[in-house]
Design a protein around this motif. Sequence first.
Motif, PDB file in Angstrom:
ATOM      1  N   GLY A  66     108.829  91.994  24.369  1.00 18.74           N
ATOM      2  CA  GLY A  66     107.763  92.845  24.891  1.00 18.74           C
ATOM      3  C   GLY A  66     107.911  94.295  24.486  1.00 18.74           C
ATOM      4  O   GLY A  66     107.032  95.106  24.749  1.00 18.74           O
ATOM      5  N   LYS A  67     109.025  94.625  23.825  1.00 22.78           N
ATOM      6  CA  LYS A  67     109.271  96.018  23.425  1.00 22.78           C
ATOM      7  C   LYS A  67     109.291  96.184  21.916  1.00 22.78           C
ATOM      8  O   LYS A  67     109.351  97.305  21.434  1.00 22.78           O
ATOM      9  CB  LYS A  67     110.608  96.492  23.997  1.00 22.78           C
ATOM     10  N   VAL A  68     109.277  95.091  21.162  1.00 25.25           N
ATOM     11  CA  VAL A  68     109.337  95.182  19.707  1.00 25.25           C
ATOM     12  C   VAL A  68     107.915  95.256  19.167  1.00 25.25           C
ATOM     13  O   VAL A  68     107.157  94.293  19.243  1.00 25.25           O
ATOM     14  CB  VAL A  68     110.086  93.970  19.092  1.00 25.25           C
ATOM     15  N   ASP A  69     107.557  96.431  18.644  1.00 23.57           N
ATOM     16  CA  ASP A  69     106.240  96.589  18.049  1.00 23.57           C
ATOM     17  C   ASP A  69     106.294  96.125  16.589  1.00 23.57           C
ATOM     18  O   ASP A  69     107.318  95.637  16.111  1.00 23.57           O
ATOM     19  CB  ASP A  69     105.764  98.036  18.159  1.00 23.57           C
ATOM     20  N   PHE A  70     105.178  96.276  15.879  1.00 18.51           N
ATOM     21  CA  PHE A  70     105.123  95.791  14.505  1.00 18.51           C
ATOM     22  C   PHE A  70     106.160  96.486  13.627  1.00 18.51           C
ATOM     23  O   PHE A  70     106.793  95.855  12.788  1.00 18.51           O
ATOM     24  CB  PHE A  70     103.712  95.979  13.931  1.00 18.51           C
ATOM     25  N   SER A  71     106.370  97.774  13.850  1.00 14.46           N
ATOM     26  CA  SER A  71     107.368  98.514  13.079  1.00 14.46           C
ATOM     27  C   SER A  71     108.768  97.961  13.340  1.00 14.46           C
ATOM     28  O   SER A  71     109.555  97.742  12.410  1.00 14.46           O
ATOM     29  CB  SER A  71     107.298  99.998  13.449  1.00 14.46           C
ATOM     30  N   GLY A  72     109.089  97.734  14.607  1.00 18.61           N
ATOM     31  CA  GLY A  72     110.388  97.157  14.968  1.00 18.61           C
ATOM     32  C   GLY A  72     110.553  95.754  14.405  1.00 18.61           C
ATOM     33  O   GLY A  72     111.640  95.378  13.969  1.00 18.61           O
ATOM     34  N   LEU A  73     109.456  94.994  14.419  1.00 21.99           N
ATOM     35  CA  LEU A  73     109.486  93.637  13.867  1.00 21.99           C
ATOM     36  C   LEU A  73     109.821  93.668  12.375  1.00 21.99           C
ATOM     37  O   LEU A  73     110.663  92.902  11.900  1.00 21.99           O
ATOM     38  CB  LEU A  73     108.143  92.946  14.101  1.00 21.99           C
ATOM     39  N   LYS A  74     109.206  94.599  11.651  1.00 27.69           N
ATOM     40  CA  LYS A  74     109.498  94.734  10.219  1.00 27.69           C
ATOM     41  C   LYS A  74     110.967  95.046   9.993  1.00 27.69           C
ATOM     42  O   LYS A  74     111.604  94.479   9.106  1.00 27.69           O
ATOM     43  CB  LYS A  74     108.659  95.850   9.588  1.00 27.69           C
ATOM     44  N   MET A  75     111.516  95.967  10.801  1.00 25.89           N
ATOM     45  CA  MET A  75     112.910  96.361  10.624  1.00 25.89           C
ATOM     46  C   MET A  75     113.861  95.212  10.961  1.00 25.89           C
ATOM     47  O   MET A  75     114.842  94.990  10.252  1.00 25.89           O
ATOM     48  CB  MET A  75     113.235  97.592  11.476  1.00 25.89           C
ATOM     49  N   LYS A  76     113.584  94.483  12.027  1.00 28.16           N
ATOM     50  CA  LYS A  76     114.429  93.341  12.384  1.00 28.16           C
ATOM     51  C   LYS A  76     114.336  92.261  11.318  1.00 28.16           C
ATOM     52  O   LYS A  76     115.326  91.628  10.964  1.00 28.16           O
ATOM     53  CB  LYS A  76     114.030  92.788  13.754  1.00 28.16           C
ATOM     54  N   LEU A  77     113.153  92.065  10.785  1.00 25.64           N
ATOM     55  CA  LEU A  77     112.933  91.064   9.749  1.00 25.64           C
ATOM     56  C   LEU A  77     113.727  91.402   8.488  1.00 25.64           C
ATOM     57  O   LEU A  77     114.472  90.560   7.972  1.00 25.64           O
ATOM     58  CB  LEU A  77     111.439  90.982   9.444  1.00 25.64           C
ATOM     59  N   ILE A  78     113.615  92.631   8.002  1.00 24.08           N
ATOM     60  CA  ILE A  78     114.318  93.001   6.771  1.00 24.08           C
ATOM     61  C   ILE A  78     115.825  93.032   6.997  1.00 24.08           C
ATOM     62  O   ILE A  78     116.592  92.626   6.115  1.00 24.08           O
ATOM     63  CB  ILE A  78     113.800  94.332   6.167  1.00 24.08           C
ATOM     64  N   ALA A  79     116.263  93.447   8.187  1.00 19.95           N
ATOM     65  CA  ALA A  79     117.704  93.451   8.474  1.00 19.95           C
ATOM     66  C   ALA A  79     118.252  92.025   8.462  1.00 19.95           C
ATOM     67  O   ALA A  79     119.335  91.770   7.929  1.00 19.95           O
ATOM     68  CB  ALA A  79     117.977  94.111   9.817  1.00 19.95           C
ATOM     69  N   SER A  80     117.503  91.092   9.019  1.00 20.02           N
ATOM     70  CA  SER A  80     117.933  89.691   9.017  1.00 20.02           C
ATOM     71  C   SER A  80     117.961  89.130   7.600  1.00 20.02           C
ATOM     72  O   SER A  80     118.885  88.405   7.221  1.00 20.02           O
ATOM     73  CB  SER A  80     117.010  88.841   9.892  1.00 20.02           C
ATOM     74  N   ILE A  81     116.957  89.461   6.812  1.00 20.43           N
ATOM     75  CA  ILE A  81     116.908  88.975   5.423  1.00 20.43           C
ATOM     76  C   ILE A  81     118.088  89.534   4.630  1.00 20.43           C
ATOM     77  O   ILE A  81     118.723  88.810   3.854  1.00 20.43           O
ATOM     78  CB  ILE A  81     115.557  89.338   4.763  1.00 20.43           C
TER      79      ILE A  81
END
Length: 178
Positions: A104-119
């Motif tokens: 509920g706190k991860v916005d689209f920008s945060g989602l992008k960062m978590k996604l690229i960090a995981s990749i």
Amino acid sequence: MSDKPWIERFIEKGLFSSRWLMAPMYLGLVVALGMLVVVFVQELIHYVPLTLSMDADKGILAILSLIDLTLAANLMLIVLFSGYENFVSKLDIDDNEDKPEWMGKVDFSGLKMKLIASIVAISGIHLLKVFMELGKAPEGHVIDQAQLMWMVILHLTFVVSGVLLALMDWMAGKTDKH
């Protein structure tokens, strides 16, 4: 009542409702997560009996494989929860004590960062596994230099992409919102 013509209101309601077309995709990710659990369990069942006969390098490679699968599953959960909440509907689970703090706190920008960090992490682990296997290659085994080079280039591309995304988000945060 809105001053907009009825056709415009109808189109806007239709467009807004179209977000629900994403719901089956998120349900599909739940099925894919189940598939990943099956693969993880298969790998675990494969490696557990070999534990006592493995040398340290093979043990580390086995553990890296399991970590790789776990990171991929974490990535799927991040995309599943954050994507659903950002693009479809909020999850009404506020009273659940197991709710992860970030939900509920991860916005689209945060989602992008978590996604690229995981990749980047998944790519780095895969690259580490390949480098560890190089040292164990049988004598006379030819190393595919081109494949190795492209794996490093791809990993560095992910790293640079992550840094650039972070820089763009930082710069966007410094500007006045329009």
